[in-house]
Design a protein around this motif. Structure first.
Motif, PDB file in Angstrom:
ATOM      1  N   VAL A  21       0.868  -1.179   0.000  1.00 41.23           N
ATOM      2  CA  VAL A  21       0.000   0.000   0.000  1.00 41.23           C
ATOM      3  C   VAL A  21       0.901   1.223   0.000  1.00 41.23           C
ATOM      4  O   VAL A  21       1.714   1.404   0.912  1.00 41.23           O
ATOM      5  N   THR A  22       0.767   2.033  -1.029  1.00 41.67           N
ATOM      6  CA  THR A  22       1.571   3.259  -1.122  1.00 41.67           C
ATOM      7  C   THR A  22       0.663   4.457  -0.921  1.00 41.67           C
ATOM      8  O   THR A  22      -0.352   4.610  -1.594  1.00 41.67           O
ATOM      9  N   CYS A  23       1.054   5.278   0.021  1.00 41.16           N
ATOM     10  CA  CYS A  23       0.284   6.471   0.368  1.00 41.16           C
ATOM     11  C   CYS A  23       1.024   7.704  -0.131  1.00 41.16           C
ATOM     12  O   CYS A  23       2.243   7.689  -0.266  1.00 41.16           O
ATOM     13  N   PRO A  24       0.297   8.778  -0.396  1.00 44.52           N
ATOM     14  CA  PRO A  24       0.984  10.016  -0.756  1.00 44.52           C
ATOM     15  C   PRO A  24       1.710  10.575   0.466  1.00 44.52           C
ATOM     16  O   PRO A  24       1.224  10.472   1.593  1.00 44.52           O
ATOM     17  N   GLY A  25       2.886  11.102   0.261  1.00 40.15           N
ATOM     18  CA  GLY A  25       3.638  11.674   1.379  1.00 40.15           C
ATOM     19  C   GLY A  25       5.020  11.067   1.475  1.00 40.15           C
ATOM     20  O   GLY A  25       5.418  10.208   0.691  1.00 40.15           O
ATOM     21  N   PRO A  26       5.795  11.497   2.485  1.00 39.95           N
ATOM     22  CA  PRO A  26       7.176  11.044   2.604  1.00 39.95           C
ATOM     23  C   PRO A  26       7.310   9.568   2.993  1.00 39.95           C
ATOM     24  O   PRO A  26       8.114   8.854   2.420  1.00 39.95           O
ATOM     25  N   ASP A  27       6.572   9.104   3.950  1.00 37.22           N
ATOM     26  CA  ASP A  27       6.620   7.686   4.348  1.00 37.22           C
ATOM     27  C   ASP A  27       5.505   6.981   3.602  1.00 37.22           C
ATOM     28  O   ASP A  27       4.403   6.814   4.106  1.00 37.22           O
ATOM     29  N   ASN A  28       5.794   6.535   2.361  1.00 36.26           N
ATOM     30  CA  ASN A  28       4.697   6.172   1.489  1.00 36.26           C
ATOM     31  C   ASN A  28       4.467   4.690   1.279  1.00 36.26           C
ATOM     32  O   ASN A  28       3.537   4.335   0.590  1.00 36.26           O
ATOM     33  N   GLY A  29       5.255   3.792   1.808  1.00 39.29           N
ATOM     34  CA  GLY A  29       5.044   2.378   1.504  1.00 39.29           C
ATOM     35  C   GLY A  29       4.898   1.508   2.732  1.00 39.29           C
ATOM     36  O   GLY A  29       5.698   1.582   3.651  1.00 39.29           O
ATOM     37  N   THR A  30       3.875   0.677   2.725  1.00 41.80           N
ATOM     38  CA  THR A  30       3.649  -0.268   3.810  1.00 41.80           C
ATOM     39  C   THR A  30       3.151  -1.570   3.211  1.00 41.80           C
ATOM     40  O   THR A  30       2.345  -1.566   2.281  1.00 41.80           O
TER      41      THR A  30
END
Length: 166
Positions: A21-30
């Motif tokens: 899951v990639t989210c917008p922003g600096p810490d973007n991947g989980t």
């Protein structure tokens, strides 16, 4: 022997699917993982860590995989168990009551043939149903995450447990 392998491999199977899951922003991947197994009710598999805490709480509730393939899996395992129990009973009958089986006018060979034919037809039907369901399980596990807010959040498969034994 085939029935033992059939219900042992299918009935004891456990696996997992991992999604990135990639989210917008600096810490973007989980990466999130959902475990599944027999009876393959994928719609009850929950992702860990919970998706409700990712991407600024984009998901209001836990997201599950899609699909319930338990009927075909349980039918396949049930027929395998039935075939195993019948083969044990028939072996006991052959060893203990062979004189009744071979005597003139006995209907035991005909009954044995009828039950064996019925089990063969059930085995064919159950194997075909399970093969089709397994095809759908693989497709459901390889699909993108359901209910993924695609414009802002990316959801892509990262890995699935190999299902070659099934």
């Amino acid at each position: 022997f085939f029935s033992i392998f059939a219900f042992a491999t299918c009935g004891g199977f456990e696996g997992s699917v991992t999604l990135r899951v990639t989210c917008p922003g600096p810490d973007n991947g989980t990466e999130v993982t959902a475990t599944f197994g027999y009876p393959f009710r994928l719609n009850q598999a929950v992702f860990r860590p919970s998706l409700t805490h990712l991407c600024n709480h984009t998901w209001p509730q836990d997201v599950h995989l899609v699909g319930d393939f338990s009927s075909a899996a349980m039918f396949f395992v049930g027929v395998a168990v039935l075939a195993f129990l019948y083969s044990l009973g028939a072996l006991g009958g052959y060893l203990g009551y062979l004189h009744l089986y071979r005597c003139a006018g006995s209907r035991l060979p005909l009954a044995d043939l009828a039950v064996s034919a019925l089990l063969a037809v059930l085995w064919l039907v159950a194997s075909s149903a399970w093969a089709q369901a397994l095809r759908h399980v693989r497709a459901a596990l390889g699909a993108p995450l359901p209910h993924c807010p695609s414009p802002t959040v990316g959801c892509a498969p990262a890995g699935v447990t190999p299902m070659g034994s099934l």
